[in-house]
Design a protein around this motif. Structure first.
Motif, short mmCIF file in Angstrom:
data_model
loop_
_atom_site.label_atom_id
_atom_site.label_comp_id
_atom_site.label_asym_id
_atom_site.label_seq_id
_atom_site.Cartn_x
_atom_site.Cartn_y
_atom_site.Cartn_z
N THR A 285 9.69 22.61 82.15
CA THR A 285 8.57 22.64 81.22
C THR A 285 7.86 21.38 81.71
O THR A 285 8.17 20.27 81.29
N GLU A 286 6.43 21.56 81.77
CA GLU A 286 5.83 20.34 82.31
C GLU A 286 5.45 19.40 81.21
O GLU A 286 5.43 19.88 80.02
N ALA A 287 5.37 18.03 81.44
CA ALA A 287 5.20 17.00 80.38
C ALA A 287 4.11 17.38 79.51
O ALA A 287 3.03 17.74 80.11
N ASP A 288 4.13 17.24 78.17
CA ASP A 288 3.15 17.60 77.34
C ASP A 288 2.68 16.48 76.59
O ASP A 288 3.69 15.92 75.72
N PRO A 289 1.56 16.23 76.41
CA PRO A 289 1.10 14.97 75.70
C PRO A 289 1.13 15.22 74.11
O PRO A 289 1.36 14.43 73.31
N ASN A 290 0.92 16.48 73.97
CA ASN A 290 0.79 17.36 72.70
C ASN A 290 -0.58 18.01 72.65
O ASN A 290 -1.48 17.49 72.15
N VAL A 291 -0.69 19.27 73.11
CA VAL A 291 -1.56 20.16 73.44
C VAL A 291 -2.38 20.18 72.19
O VAL A 291 -3.61 20.17 72.24
N SER A 292 -1.90 20.27 71.04
CA SER A 292 -2.79 20.45 69.99
C SER A 292 -3.58 19.14 69.40
O SER A 292 -4.69 19.44 68.92
N SER A 293 -3.19 18.24 69.97
CA SER A 293 -4.17 17.01 69.79
C SER A 293 -5.47 17.13 70.46
O SER A 293 -6.41 16.52 70.07
N ASP A 294 -5.49 18.15 71.34
CA ASP A 294 -6.91 18.11 72.10
C ASP A 294 -7.52 19.52 72.04
O ASP A 294 -8.68 19.44 71.72
N LEU A 295 -6.61 20.37 71.75
CA LEU A 295 -7.31 21.80 71.35
C LEU A 295 -7.71 21.95 70.03
O LEU A 295 -8.56 22.84 69.83
#
Length: 284
Positions: free
Chosen positions: A208-218
């Motif tokens: 699972t690729e490293a995720d900065p926290n997608v929700s912070s951006d979308l």
């Protein structure tokens, strides 16, 4: 096939328009099973019972996580997974689950409340409800968010991987990056020298690729529709540089399509092989 009891809460008068009807519940489980089947997980759920209960407090009145934990302990069937369908709960979430274990910590392996999750139904969108429920069932079977902070004590609050300042604890974008007993980015990783960052940080799974926290951006920074980022690609609309690259400069390419990410539900349609393995490890 995993047994699943579905609890549906209506208003005190029992009006069927105050929550999903039986046929809607069955359709939600069909969509969930399609998601798990299409991603080759080999996991399917069968309904043991759809229990309709007239209780406005449980339909709309859960205000805190403490109340939710007490609710899970009170309203569960032993020996099977429990999916609770509320209209909504005032805890700033469309769903919530008890993750039965976290590697090496066991902090939430509490017999009275594990195997339970809830999903809000107020949207009326069966596909959305099913996507949220699939995410929560993933937690119930042991999966963490792709942006999980890993070994940090902040895991209880599920903070973003992007904002972890200590590079020994941040899951790096590079899948082959090893922590080193040598200074890098001003940190010395004495206890994890030679360990892959993706195995000991984040959600502990390297595929699972490293995720900065997608929700912070979308979600939180102006992107209101998946069509704004067509087609389901990472779009950093944040002014925080943490969401551009990891602490070593690796550009984030988070797992937009992963069911355990916080990306738009339109995009979520897969588990990775390691996630599937982690779920089967817990199931068995």
């Amino acid at each position: 096939m995993l047994p699943l009891k579905v609890h549906v809460y209506r208003d005190n008068a029992g009006n069927d328009w105050t929550n999903l009807k039986q046929i809607d519940v069955e359709d939600v489980i069909i969509i969930i099973n399609d998601l798990f089947r299409n991603t080759n997980s080999g996991i399917q759920f069968y309904i043991t019972e759809i229990d309709f209960e007239n209780n406005e407090n449980w339909r709309t009145g859960i205000d805190t996580q403490a109340e939710l934990f007490a609710f899970f302990a009170l309203r569960r069937a032993d020996g099977e997974l429990n999916l609770h369908l509320l209209d909504h709960a005032d805890i700033d979430a469309d769903g919530f689950a008890i993750t039965p274990f976290i590697p090496s910590t066991q902090i939430s392996n509490i017999g009275a409340i594990k195997w339970s999750c809830f999903t809000a139904t107020q949207s009326g969108d069966l596909d959305y409800i099913a996507k949220v429920a699939a995410h929560e069932l993933g937690h119930t079977l042991g999966l963490l968010h792709t942006h999980h902070p890993g070994r940090l004590l902040s895991l209880a609050s599920n903070s973003d991987n992007a904002t972890i300042s200590n590079s020994c604890y941040q899951e790096m974008r590079d899948r082959n990056h090893e922590n080193n007993f040598a200074p890098f980015n001003n940190e010395w990783c004495r206890l994890t020298n030679g360990d892959l960052s993706c195995e000991i940080n984040g959600d502990f799974l390297c595929d699972t690729e490293a995720d900065p926290n997608v929700s912070s951006d979308l979600v939180n920074n102006g992107v209101t529709s998946v069509t704004d980022i067509s087609p389901c690609t990472y779009f950093n609309n944040s002014t925080n540089a943490d969401y551009d690259a990891d602490n070593l400069g690796g550009t984030w390419t988070p797992p937009i399509t992963n069911i355990m990410s916080y990306s738009h539900t339109t995009c979520q349609d897969e588990f990775t092989p390691m996630q599937t393995g982690a779920m089967w490890h817990y199931i068995e």
